[in-house]
Design a protein around this motif. Structure first.
Motif, PDB file in Angstrom:
ATOM      1  N   SER A   1       1.100  -1.281  -0.107  1.00  8.71           N
ATOM      2  CA  SER A   1      -0.021  -0.164   0.024  1.00  8.71           C
ATOM      3  C   SER A   1       0.683   1.289   0.148  1.00  8.71           C
ATOM      4  N   VAL A   2       2.241   1.130   0.391  1.00  3.94           N
ATOM      5  CA  VAL A   2       3.078   2.467   0.325  1.00  3.94           C
ATOM      6  C   VAL A   2       3.718   2.800  -0.741  1.00  3.94           C
ATOM      7  N   ILE A   3       3.428   1.829  -1.864  1.00  8.09           N
ATOM      8  CA  ILE A   3       4.168   2.102  -3.081  1.00  8.09           C
ATOM      9  C   ILE A   3       3.587   3.353  -3.659  1.00  8.09           C
ATOM     10  N   PRO A   4       4.369   4.371  -3.999  1.00  8.71           N
ATOM     11  CA  PRO A   4       3.816   5.457  -4.455  1.00  8.71           C
ATOM     12  C   PRO A   4       3.164   5.406  -5.734  1.00  8.71           C
ATOM     13  N   ASP A   5       1.918   6.272  -5.921  1.00  7.83           N
ATOM     14  CA  ASP A   5       1.345   6.196  -7.245  1.00  7.83           C
ATOM     15  C   ASP A   5       2.369   6.714  -8.296  1.00  7.83           C
ATOM     16  N   ALA A   6       3.148   7.397  -8.044  1.00  6.89           N
ATOM     17  CA  ALA A   6       4.091   8.106  -8.852  1.00  6.89           C
ATOM     18  C   ALA A   6       5.027   7.073  -9.661  1.00  6.89           C
ATOM     19  N   TRP A   7       4.947   5.842  -8.944  1.00  9.59           N
ATOM     20  CA  TRP A   7       6.066   4.689  -9.543  1.00  9.59           C
ATOM     21  C   TRP A   7       4.963   3.792 -10.102  1.00  9.59           C
ATOM     22  N   LEU A   8       3.830   3.888 -10.161  1.00 13.69           N
ATOM     23  CA  LEU A   8       2.924   2.817 -10.691  1.00 13.69           C
ATOM     24  C   LEU A   8       2.254   3.289 -11.945  1.00 13.69           C
ATOM     25  N   LYS A   9       2.460   4.529 -12.302  1.00  8.51           N
ATOM     26  CA  LYS A   9       1.694   5.040 -13.638  1.00  8.51           C
ATOM     27  C   LYS A   9       2.701   5.282 -14.735  1.00  8.51           C
ATOM     28  N   GLY A  10       2.355   5.456 -16.006  1.00 13.17           N
ATOM     29  CA  GLY A  10       3.155   5.572 -16.893  1.00 13.17           C
ATOM     30  C   GLY A  10       2.971   4.851 -18.186  1.00 13.17           C
ATOM     31  N   ALA A  11       3.672   4.824 -18.912  1.00 15.18           N
ATOM     32  CA  ALA A  11       3.429   3.972 -20.560  1.00 15.18           C
ATOM     33  C   ALA A  11       3.804   2.590 -20.217  1.00 15.18           C
TER      34      ALA A  11
ATOM     35  N   SER B   1       3.200   0.794 -17.666  1.00 12.92           N
ATOM     36  CA  SER B   1       2.481  -0.045 -16.688  1.00 12.92           C
ATOM     37  C   SER B   1       1.294  -0.868 -17.649  1.00 12.92           C
ATOM     38  N   PRO B   2       1.272  -2.029 -17.124  1.00  9.38           N
ATOM     39  CA  PRO B   2       0.217  -2.881 -17.953  1.00  9.38           C
ATOM     40  C   PRO B   2      -1.469  -2.971 -17.163  1.00  9.38           C
ATOM     41  N   PHE B   3      -1.221  -2.072 -16.173  1.00  9.17           N
ATOM     42  CA  PHE B   3      -2.711  -1.942 -15.641  1.00  9.17           C
ATOM     43  C   PHE B   3      -3.236  -0.621 -15.661  1.00  9.17           C
ATOM     44  N   GLU B   4      -4.577  -0.500 -15.667  1.00  6.73           N
ATOM     45  CA  GLU B   4      -5.230   0.896 -15.888  1.00  6.73           C
ATOM     46  C   GLU B   4      -5.292   1.787 -14.975  1.00  6.73           C
ATOM     47  N   THR B   5      -4.903   1.518 -13.641  1.00  2.67           N
ATOM     48  CA  THR B   5      -4.780   2.291 -12.490  1.00  2.67           C
ATOM     49  C   THR B   5      -3.603   1.889 -11.698  1.00  2.67           C
ATOM     50  N   ALA B   6      -3.270   2.930 -10.460  1.00  2.00           N
ATOM     51  CA  ALA B   6      -2.220   2.573  -9.637  1.00  2.00           C
ATOM     52  C   ALA B   6      -2.622   1.547  -8.799  1.00  2.00           C
ATOM     53  N   GLU B   7      -3.712   1.706  -8.381  1.00  2.00           N
ATOM     54  CA  GLU B   7      -4.227   0.516  -7.424  1.00  2.00           C
ATOM     55  C   GLU B   7      -4.293  -0.906  -7.813  1.00  2.00           C
ATOM     56  N   GLU B   8      -4.727  -1.039  -9.172  1.00  2.00           N
ATOM     57  CA  GLU B   8      -4.839  -2.111  -9.758  1.00  2.00           C
ATOM     58  C   GLU B   8      -3.425  -2.786  -9.873  1.00  2.00           C
ATOM     59  N   HIS B   9      -2.494  -1.834 -10.439  1.00  2.00           N
ATOM     60  CA  HIS B   9      -1.129  -2.462 -10.235  1.00  2.00           C
ATOM     61  C   HIS B   9      -0.578  -2.749  -8.709  1.00  2.00           C
ATOM     62  N   ARG B  10      -0.894  -1.974  -8.046  1.00  2.00           N
ATOM     63  CA  ARG B  10      -0.379  -2.436  -6.473  1.00  2.00           C
ATOM     64  C   ARG B  10      -0.923  -3.697  -6.230  1.00  2.00           C
ATOM     65  N   GLN B  11      -2.153  -3.793  -6.157  1.00  2.00           N
ATOM     66  CA  GLN B  11      -2.750  -4.996  -6.002  1.00  2.00           C
ATOM     67  C   GLN B  11      -2.269  -6.338  -6.639  1.00  2.00           C
ATOM     68  N   ALA B  12      -1.716  -6.133  -7.716  1.00  2.00           N
ATOM     69  CA  ALA B  12      -1.341  -7.206  -8.548  1.00  2.00           C
ATOM     70  C   ALA B  12       0.122  -7.677  -7.752  1.00  2.00           C
ATOM     71  N   TYR B  13       0.927  -6.642  -7.251  1.00  2.00           N
ATOM     72  CA  TYR B  13       2.137  -7.196  -6.707  1.00  2.00           C
ATOM     73  C   TYR B  13       1.593  -8.027  -5.285  1.00  2.00           C
ATOM     74  N   ALA B  14       0.679  -7.553  -4.514  1.00  2.00           N
ATOM     75  CA  ALA B  14       0.334  -8.144  -3.493  1.00  2.00           C
ATOM     76  C   ALA B  14      -0.385  -9.565  -3.616  1.00  2.00           C
ATOM     77  N   HIS B  15      -1.097  -9.697  -4.770  1.00  2.00           N
ATOM     78  CA  HIS B  15      -1.554 -10.978  -5.328  1.00  2.00           C
ATOM     79  C   HIS B  15      -0.406 -11.930  -5.713  1.00  2.00           C
ATOM     80  N   PHE B  16       0.557 -11.353  -6.605  1.00  2.00           N
ATOM     81  CA  PHE B  16       1.803 -12.280  -6.723  1.00  2.00           C
ATOM     82  C   PHE B  16       2.324 -12.903  -5.261  1.00  2.00           C
ATOM     83  N   LEU B  17       2.636 -12.067  -4.460  1.00  2.00           N
ATOM     84  CA  LEU B  17       3.230 -12.541  -3.263  1.00  2.00           C
ATOM     85  C   LEU B  17       2.429 -13.395  -2.518  1.00  2.00           C
ATOM     86  N   GLU B  18       1.087 -13.271  -2.382  1.00  2.00           N
ATOM     87  CA  GLU B  18       0.070 -13.993  -1.865  1.00  2.00           C
ATOM     88  C   GLU B  18       0.037 -15.342  -2.327  1.00  2.00           C
TER      89      GLU B  18
END
Length: 266
Positions: free
Chosen positions: A216-226, A228-245
């Motif tokens: 949850s502490v990963i900054p949005d600024a690191w998760l957005k950009g060309a 990123s395969p995800f539409e939103t920073a939160e979706e990107h963030r949760q993919a990391y969580a799901h991978f680890l889980e």
């Protein structure tokens, strides 16, 4: 049990002290506005923000498991910071890294861990091997241990090469279940004789709630950009969580791979 996100401080970089010419990423020793020294990892370096994300996730998971890890801080570079830097390579790096970067508290006087000099007990060796198997960390070898001895205690550093699946995100859910073959090169593998016990202990600590609190502490600024395969920073963030889980839930796969590789060594 409710898990609060790690408390990551933010600092402003005030002085570039010296480059630390390790590999191609050109980290640097800098001073911040809190008057502490930090090893700064730049967003404009080779692997970009993905290396910073891996450093953040890997470092905070290690801390949650009880390892000694230098304090991680968000480090801001002002747009004017590199204008007076005479080295063109460093100046380009500073300009490409304006905004939020990542720093680790500098352990002054620390020495590189040497497995031939310092004896590590099987439990600690197993804990580190388990961590690096989870994080698919390719960078804890005899050639480059990424461990320091500071005040006679072992500290883990530099997790930026971890989680390398995120450089493509192809079939990432399946990748989460794969063994980690490179564990055969781990500097502490021969000592790691208590992996089954560590597996039980660490799986109990790394609950989905704890993992989500860390990502949850990963900054949005690191998760957005060309990239990123995800539409939103939160979706990107949760993919990391799901991978680890997923990887934690199937930890017997990477534990067996480490045990198999260890048998081949001894």
């Amino acid at each position: 049990m409710k898990y609060n996100p790690p408390e990551i401080r933010s600092v402003q970089v005030t002085r570039y002290v010296t480059p630390l010419r390790e590999g191609g990423s050109l980290p640097a020793l800098v001073e911040a506005d809190d008057e502490f020294l930090y090893v700064l990892k730049f967003r404009g370096a080779g692997q970009g923000v993905k290396a910073l994300i891996a450093e953040l996730i890997g470092g905070e998971i290690a801390r949650a498991l009880g390892f000694r890890v230098p304090e991680i801080v968000f480090s801001y570079l002002d747009e004017a910071f590199g204008r007076t830097e005479p080295d063109e390579e460093i100046q380009d790096l500073l300009r490409a890294s304006e905004g939020m970067n990542l720093g680790l508290h500098y352990l002054s006087g620390a020495i590189t861990f040497d497995a031939l000099v310092t004896t590590i007990d099987p439990q600690l060796a197993s804990q580190i091997v388990w961590l690096d198997s989870l994080l698919i960390n390719v960078d804890r070898t005899a050639r480059n241990t990424n461990m320091l001895m500071w005040h006679k205690e072992l500290w883990l550093i530099d997790h930026g090469a971890s989680l390398y699946f995120h450089h493509s995100w192809q079939n990432w859910e399946e990748q989460a279940k794969r063994p980690f073959a490179q564990i055969k090169d781990h500097v502490l593998l021969s000592k790691a004789g208590e992996l089954d016990t560590v597996d039980t202990e660490f799986r109990a600590i790394l609950t989905p709630e704890l993992i989500r609190s860390i990502v949850s502490v990963i900054p949005d600024a690191w998760l957005k950009g060309a990239e990123s395969p995800f539409e939103t920073a939160e979706e990107h963030r949760q993919a990391y969580a799901h991978f680890l889980e997923i990887r934690i839930a199937h930890s017997e796969i990477f534990v067996k791979e480490a045990q198999y590789a260890r048998k081949a060594l001894i």
